[in-house]
Design a protein around this motif. Sequence first.
Motif, PDB file in Angstrom:
ATOM      1  N   PRO A  29      40.785  64.822  45.651  1.00 29.54           N
ATOM      2  CA  PRO A  29      41.104  64.792  44.222  1.00 29.54           C
ATOM      3  C   PRO A  29      42.083  65.866  43.767  1.00 29.54           C
ATOM      4  O   PRO A  29      42.722  65.710  42.726  1.00 29.54           O
ATOM      5  CB  PRO A  29      39.734  64.987  43.560  1.00 29.54           C
ATOM      6  CG  PRO A  29      38.948  65.772  44.567  1.00 29.54           C
ATOM      7  CD  PRO A  29      39.385  65.229  45.895  1.00 29.54           C
ATOM      8  N   ASP A  59      38.905  58.983  46.624  1.00 33.76           N
ATOM      9  CA  ASP A  59      38.596  60.105  45.735  1.00 33.76           C
ATOM     10  C   ASP A  59      38.238  61.373  46.496  1.00 33.76           C
ATOM     11  O   ASP A  59      37.851  62.377  45.889  1.00 33.76           O
ATOM     12  CB  ASP A  59      37.428  59.728  44.815  1.00 33.76           C
ATOM     13  CG  ASP A  59      37.779  58.585  43.873  1.00 33.76           C
ATOM     14  OD1 ASP A  59      38.967  58.456  43.521  1.00 33.76           O
ATOM     15  OD2 ASP A  59      36.865  57.819  43.504  1.00 33.76           O
ATOM     16  N   GLY A 107      43.613  59.423  38.375  1.00 24.81           N
ATOM     17  CA  GLY A 107      42.933  59.311  39.657  1.00 24.81           C
ATOM     18  C   GLY A 107      43.639  58.405  40.643  1.00 24.81           C
ATOM     19  O   GLY A 107      43.260  58.336  41.811  1.00 24.81           O
TER      20      GLY A 107
END
Length: 256
Positions: free
Chosen positions: A238, A235, A138
């Motif tokens: 993604p 985020d 991530g």
Amino acid sequence: MGILEGKNVLVAGVTLNTSIGFAAAKVAQEQGATVVVSNFGRAMGITRRVIKKLPTEPALLELNVSDADHLAALPEALGEHVDRLDGIVHSIAFGNPETALGGKFLDTPWEDVGTAVQVSAYSLKSLTMACRPLLTRGSSVVGLTFDATIAWPGYDWMGVAKAALESTSRYLAKYLGPEGIRSNLVAAGPLESLAKKAIPGTEKYNEVWSERAPLGWDATDFEPTAKAVVALLSDWFPATTGEIVHVDGGVHAVGA
């Protein structure tokens, strides 16, 4: 709650408050990130004073991305401030204005070309690899470019270096994607930064943007570019990697 709440971000290459790196650090903090910044050499003193203007004074590390010892020591140095790294902002470039910029393209010696490519492009890979022990699934790497698909007046070997940077980001996206690490770039229009002022003839860029940008362009406003950087660190993208996001008022999309 900000979009970087709880995240740790390294902004490499902060000198003056009139820079994309500084603006990115500011917006990242406003969006909840813990920020660490870096610079090296004599510029450290300037950076130390400038970062006091941020919402929270961040930790400052000395990091020369062309120094193997600095890179090797980076994980431990970062570890004194954060337990992991969720994002990297690569705000680093250099081309000798005496030889590599300003219309001297045909006469630039390899030594100066090599320096421009190493500092401006290869360092995206070397910095990312140095930080790799702290990166997690991530994590996001974001670099800064100036559209390298065409030749710009006076940009010369820095344009070549930016083309290499753009390719480097795509290869990082390819090889780090399986680890869940993204690599993207933001291509900003001309901003009144220290880097721009070091390039002879760039006052012409402002004329181009004032005539062609569909959204208009304020060369003194760093926030739109910083917001794009922070969005890519978050985020909210993604499944986006190997991309170049243009923040240039739309100039890249229109003709004369």
